[in-house]
Design an enzyme around this catalytic site. Structure first.
Site, mmCIF file in Angstrom:
data_model
loop_
_atom_site.group_PDB
_atom_site.id
_atom_site.type_symbol
_atom_site.label_atom_id
_atom_site.label_comp_id
_atom_site.label_asym_id
_atom_site.label_seq_id
_atom_site.Cartn_x
_atom_site.Cartn_y
_atom_site.Cartn_z
ATOM 1 N N GLU A 79 0.857 -1.202 0.000
ATOM 2 C CA GLU A 79 0.000 0.000 0.000
ATOM 3 C C GLU A 79 0.889 1.247 0.000
ATOM 4 O O GLU A 79 0.677 2.187 -0.760
ATOM 5 C CB GLU A 79 -0.890 -0.030 1.256
ATOM 6 N N LYS B 106 25.585 6.693 24.949
ATOM 7 C CA LYS B 106 26.472 7.482 24.082
ATOM 8 C C LYS B 106 26.626 6.721 22.768
ATOM 9 O O LYS B 106 27.392 5.787 22.659
ATOM 10 C CB LYS B 106 27.823 7.673 24.754
ATOM 11 N N LYS C 272 32.745 6.381 29.761
ATOM 12 C CA LYS C 272 32.939 5.377 28.710
ATOM 13 C C LYS C 272 33.028 3.987 29.306
ATOM 14 O O LYS C 272 33.495 3.805 30.440
ATOM 15 C CB LYS C 272 34.221 5.704 27.923
HETATM 16 N N1 LIG Z 1 26.908 10.572 21.255
HETATM 17 C C1 LIG Z 1 25.791 10.677 21.963
HETATM 18 O O1 LIG Z 1 24.956 9.767 21.968
HETATM 19 N N2 LIG Z 1 25.563 11.890 22.715
HETATM 20 N N3 LIG Z 1 26.353 12.992 22.665
HETATM 21 C C2 LIG Z 1 25.761 13.869 23.472
HETATM 22 C C3 LIG Z 1 26.244 15.231 23.727
HETATM 23 C C4 LIG Z 1 27.396 15.797 23.232
HETATM 24 C C5 LIG Z 1 27.426 17.102 23.739
HETATM 25 C C6 LIG Z 1 26.291 17.279 24.490
HETATM 26 O O2 LIG Z 1 25.548 16.113 24.467
HETATM 27 N N4 LIG Z 1 24.629 13.382 24.035
HETATM 28 C C7 LIG Z 1 24.500 12.143 23.564
HETATM 29 N N5 LIG Z 1 23.500 11.281 23.866
#
Ligand SMILES: NC(=O)n1nc(-c2ccco2)nc1N
Length: 349
Positions: free
Chosen positions: A34, A141, A340
């Protein structure tokens, strides 16, 4: 004629809505057959009536073979990188610095990074208000490429890479081919100027398929999804980018009229989601450093089961007025920090 114009408008609205449900909400409304029929009808009518052409039509996502050069874009608000915490103690230090600075009611302003790292704690505890708990937004992140999208009157007018944080490359043509990037904002209630920032990434499954396709053609493959996303966004032909499995998650928003934004980062992201962006479902709220560390552990535990690569977690002070008070040090915001995970290859040794 108006009836054709009306039909074209109706097709664009319907197809844009189907795209939002399929690519952003992962919740398709109609069977593919569709959808394809509607899409082909719109393409046919636009070919028949070129005067109806518009860059915001969903048919314009297929990109073009015309080569683009990447003009420079100066970021109105710099896209600064994040400071890193390498341990639970360093995260606790970050939270303590945030609380102390807020208690001292110290204005933001630019300060040298030196002050940032060797802050004077001699007044610790003296004259500070009651111990307050800071609420943070915890975001995975994403290991992709940071981009900044500019919308005027609800239409995507420019997209840029982060570059060095102050100037990036204009990748508008390539960004438009990403289905989870809205060409027009949904609903009707948005400020005249909206800037949404987020991460463009390539899910693992799409990355594996792309490398099989490239390898099968004897072409160079990509080492990891981050490089694949970067390489795909830097294609000079947007028709090539259009065939790459790229996605985007929004993680910050800025608007021309600050009063149009809710008071917290969390609510701001909900707003951005209503405007048609994908926001990451793994995001959560945490009160104080201990709950942040629980979020860090929980996300690390599920990291290998996520369909995309992440390399840590980002904690952001939730209240925007507190972010404003904390400001930035020359390199990174004082109101956010990334923690990290150990690099994956180390883990697999
Ligand atoms: N890479 C990533 O997922 N980021 N990077 C920021 C960020 C970078 C500068 C301010 O916020 N936030 C998230 N979730």
């Amino acid at each position: 004629s108006t009836s054709v114009r009306d039909r074209v408008e109706q097709l664009r609205t319907t197809i844009t809505d189907h795209n939002h449900h399929y690519y952003v909400l992962d919740d398709p409304q109609v069977p593919d057959a569709e959808y394809d029929r509607l899409f082909r009808e719109l393409q046919a009518r636009e070919a028949e009536y070129p005067e109806l052409a518009t860059t915001t039509s969903p048919t314009q996502r297929v990109g073009s073979a015309v080569e683009t050069n990447f003009a420079q874009v100066i970021h109105r608000i710099p896209m600064l990188s994040l400071d890193n915490a390498f341990s639970a103690d360093e995260l606790r230090d970050f939270d303590r610095r945030v609380r102390e600075r807020l208690n001292r009611g110290k204005t933001a302003g630019e300060s040298s990074t030196k002050e940032h790292s060797t802050e004077d704690h001699s007044t610790e505890g003296e004259g500070s208000k009651e111990e307050r708990t800071i609420e943070y937004v915890c975001e995975p992140k994403l290991d992709g490429l940071a981009v900044s999208l500019h919308y005027q009157n609800g239409e995507l007018v420019r997209a840029a890479t982060r570059g060095d944080g102050y100037t990036g490359e204009d990748i508008t043509a390539n960004i438009r081919t990403i289905a989870s990037v809205p060409l027009t904002l949904r609903g009707g209630d948005f400020p005249q100027t909206v800037e949404v920032r987020g991460e463009v990434y390539m899910p693992r499954a799409g990355f594996d398929r792309l490398n099989q396709r490239l390898g099968g053609r004897g072409e160079k493959t990509f080492v990891n999804p981050r490089n694949a996303a970067a390489g795909s966004l830097r294609q000079k032909k947007s028709s090539v980018t259009a065939r790459r499995p790229l996605e985007m998650c929004a993680y910050s928003v800025a608007v021309s009229d600050e009063s149009a934004l809710p008071p917290t980062h969390w609510k701001g992201l909900q707003q951005v989601s209503e405007w048609g962006f994908r926001i990451n479902p793994e995001m959560s709220l945490a009160n104080g450093a201990d709950q942040c560390l629980e979020a860090y552990e929980a996300l690390m535990a599920k990291r290998d089961r996520l369909p995309y690569e992440i390399d840590g977690i980002v904690f952001k002070v939730n209240r925007l007025d507190l972010q404003q008070q904390l400001g930035f040090v020359s390199r990174a915001p004082r109101w956010a920090i990334a923690q990290k995970f150990p690099a994956e290859e180390e883990l697999t040794v």
